[in-house]
Design a protein around this motif. Structure first.
Motif, mmCIF file in Angstrom:
data_model
loop_
_atom_site.group_PDB
_atom_site.id
_atom_site.type_symbol
_atom_site.label_atom_id
_atom_site.label_comp_id
_atom_site.label_asym_id
_atom_site.label_seq_id
_atom_site.Cartn_x
_atom_site.Cartn_y
_atom_site.Cartn_z
ATOM 1 N N GLY A 234 4.335 10.714 -6.755
ATOM 2 C CA GLY A 234 5.258 11.151 -7.794
ATOM 3 C C GLY A 234 6.167 10.037 -8.236
ATOM 4 N N THR A 235 6.643 10.151 -9.452
ATOM 5 C CA THR A 235 7.455 9.081 -10.031
ATOM 6 C C THR A 235 8.811 8.932 -9.349
ATOM 7 N N HIS A 236 9.253 9.978 -8.629
ATOM 8 C CA HIS A 236 10.576 9.913 -7.994
ATOM 9 C C HIS A 236 10.487 9.490 -6.533
ATOM 10 N N CYS A 237 9.300 9.113 -6.062
ATOM 11 C CA CYS A 237 9.155 8.665 -4.680
ATOM 12 C C CYS A 237 9.564 7.197 -4.543
ATOM 13 N N ARG A 238 10.113 6.895 -3.374
ATOM 14 C CA ARG A 238 10.449 5.512 -3.061
ATOM 15 C C ARG A 238 10.051 5.245 -1.609
ATOM 16 N N PHE B 107 0.839 -1.201 0.000
ATOM 17 C CA PHE B 107 0.000 0.000 0.000
ATOM 18 C C PHE B 107 0.875 1.253 0.000
ATOM 19 N N ALA B 108 1.927 1.272 0.809
ATOM 20 C CA ALA B 108 2.840 2.419 0.866
ATOM 21 C C ALA B 108 3.517 2.634 -0.486
ATOM 22 N N ASP B 109 3.897 1.549 -1.156
ATOM 23 C CA ASP B 109 4.494 1.669 -2.488
ATOM 24 C C ASP B 109 3.518 2.326 -3.464
ATOM 25 N N ARG C 33 3.844 5.931 -5.475
ATOM 26 C CA ARG C 33 3.652 6.105 -6.923
ATOM 27 C C ARG C 33 2.655 7.223 -7.216
ATOM 28 N N LYS C 34 1.626 7.335 -6.387
ATOM 29 C CA LYS C 34 0.626 8.386 -6.591
ATOM 30 C C LYS C 34 1.201 9.771 -6.254
ATOM 31 N N VAL D 61 -5.051 8.801 0.082
ATOM 32 C CA VAL D 61 -3.956 9.116 1.008
ATOM 33 C C VAL D 61 -2.976 10.091 0.366
ATOM 34 N N ALA D 62 -2.617 9.868 -0.887
ATOM 35 C CA ALA D 62 -1.679 10.755 -1.579
ATOM 36 C C ALA D 62 -2.260 12.158 -1.710
ATOM 37 N N ARG D 63 -3.558 12.260 -2.014
ATOM 38 C CA ARG D 63 -4.193 13.585 -2.129
ATOM 39 C C ARG D 63 -4.174 14.324 -0.797
ATOM 40 N N GLU D 64 -4.469 13.604 0.293
ATOM 41 C CA GLU D 64 -4.478 14.240 1.614
ATOM 42 C C GLU D 64 -3.081 14.683 2.040
ATOM 43 N N ILE D 65 -2.089 13.884 1.694
ATOM 44 C CA ILE D 65 -0.703 14.274 1.995
ATOM 45 C C ILE D 65 -0.353 15.556 1.242
ATOM 46 N N THR D 66 -0.677 15.591 -0.042
ATOM 47 C CA THR D 66 -0.358 16.770 -0.861
ATOM 48 C C THR D 66 -1.126 17.993 -0.395
ATOM 49 N N ARG D 67 -2.404 17.806 -0.073
ATOM 50 C CA ARG D 67 -3.266 18.939 0.276
ATOM 51 C C ARG D 67 -3.028 19.450 1.693
ATOM 52 N N ARG D 68 -2.828 18.538 2.649
ATOM 53 C CA ARG D 68 -2.803 18.938 4.056
ATOM 54 C C ARG D 68 -1.417 18.892 4.697
ATOM 55 N N LEU D 69 -0.642 17.840 4.381
ATOM 56 C CA LEU D 69 0.620 17.671 5.104
ATOM 57 C C LEU D 69 1.779 18.425 4.476
#
Length: 203
Positions: A23-27, A14-16, A20-21, A90-98
């Motif tokens: 950004g392409t450079h995330c690991r 799930f974290a992987d 990916r959501k 989860v990715a949207r909330e991270i981008t929007r809030r965190l």
């Protein structure tokens, strides 16, 4: 619908997907020091890091996401709670809030680091000047203070076993903007020192 995150393998997958959501450079990397539940570190191409955690096995749908800071000694890492409904969510909330909170915290850390460096440079310059006037002095760094200690022992002639001690202890304040001095010794040594100080003050 909440994801099934009962095992570390499921959580890692799930974290992987969240990475990916984002950004392409995330690991993602393991986070073994997190002992409360399942966790994974997410790092993007700029070095910005997040700790994605599932702290409570009784609530597998509830995640906690922390911003990892370069120094968390004095600045608390911001975090958000989010439902594990999907990696997209989860990715949207991270981008929007965190991410905005993360940027503010990183700025705070940078400002605090710059202040600490300025303090250390100020203290260091004054301590160096003091040590130059007290040959053989011992310099020790403390928390937001620097101590400079000079000591001399002598044995007066005709007084076997008796040792006279003269010492000067100077404490340099946080920014080097003040110095506290304590002098110990015979009046014949201390009085001229004080007289010289007050004379210099008049000038």
């Amino acid at each position: 619908m909440p994801q099934e995150l009962a095992t570390q393998e499921q959580f890692d997958a799930f974290a992987d997907e969240v990475a990916r959501k984002l950004g392409t450079h995330c690991r993602t990397d393991p986070l073994p020091q997190y002992a409360r539940g399942l966790a994974r570190l997410v790092v993007d191409g700029d070095g910005r890091a997040l700790r994605l955690c599932r702290p409570d096995a009784r609530r597998p749908d509830r995640l906690k996401v922390y911003a990892a800071l370069p120094d968390e000694t004095h600045v608390r890492a911001p975090s958000i709670g989010v439902t594990a409904s999907s990696a997209d969510h989860v990715a949207r909330e991270i981008t929007r809030r965190l991410y905005p909170l993360h940027a503010q915290a990183v700025k705070q850390v940078a400002e605090l680091t710059a202040k600490q460096q300025a303090e250390a440079q100020g203290r260091g310059a004054v301590a160096h000047a003091l040590a130059g006037q007290l040959p053989g002095a011992r310099v020790s760094k403390e928390q937001r203070r620097t101590r400079v200690v000079w000591r001399r022992e002598s044995r007066p002639s005709g007084e076997p076993g008796h040792v006279e001690v003269e010492d000067v202890c100077a404490i340099v304040g946080p920014f080097g903007d003040w110095v506290q001095v304590q002098a110990t010794g015979r009046p014949s040594s201390v009085i001229p020192m004080l007289a010289a100080f007050t004379q210099a003050d008049r000038n």
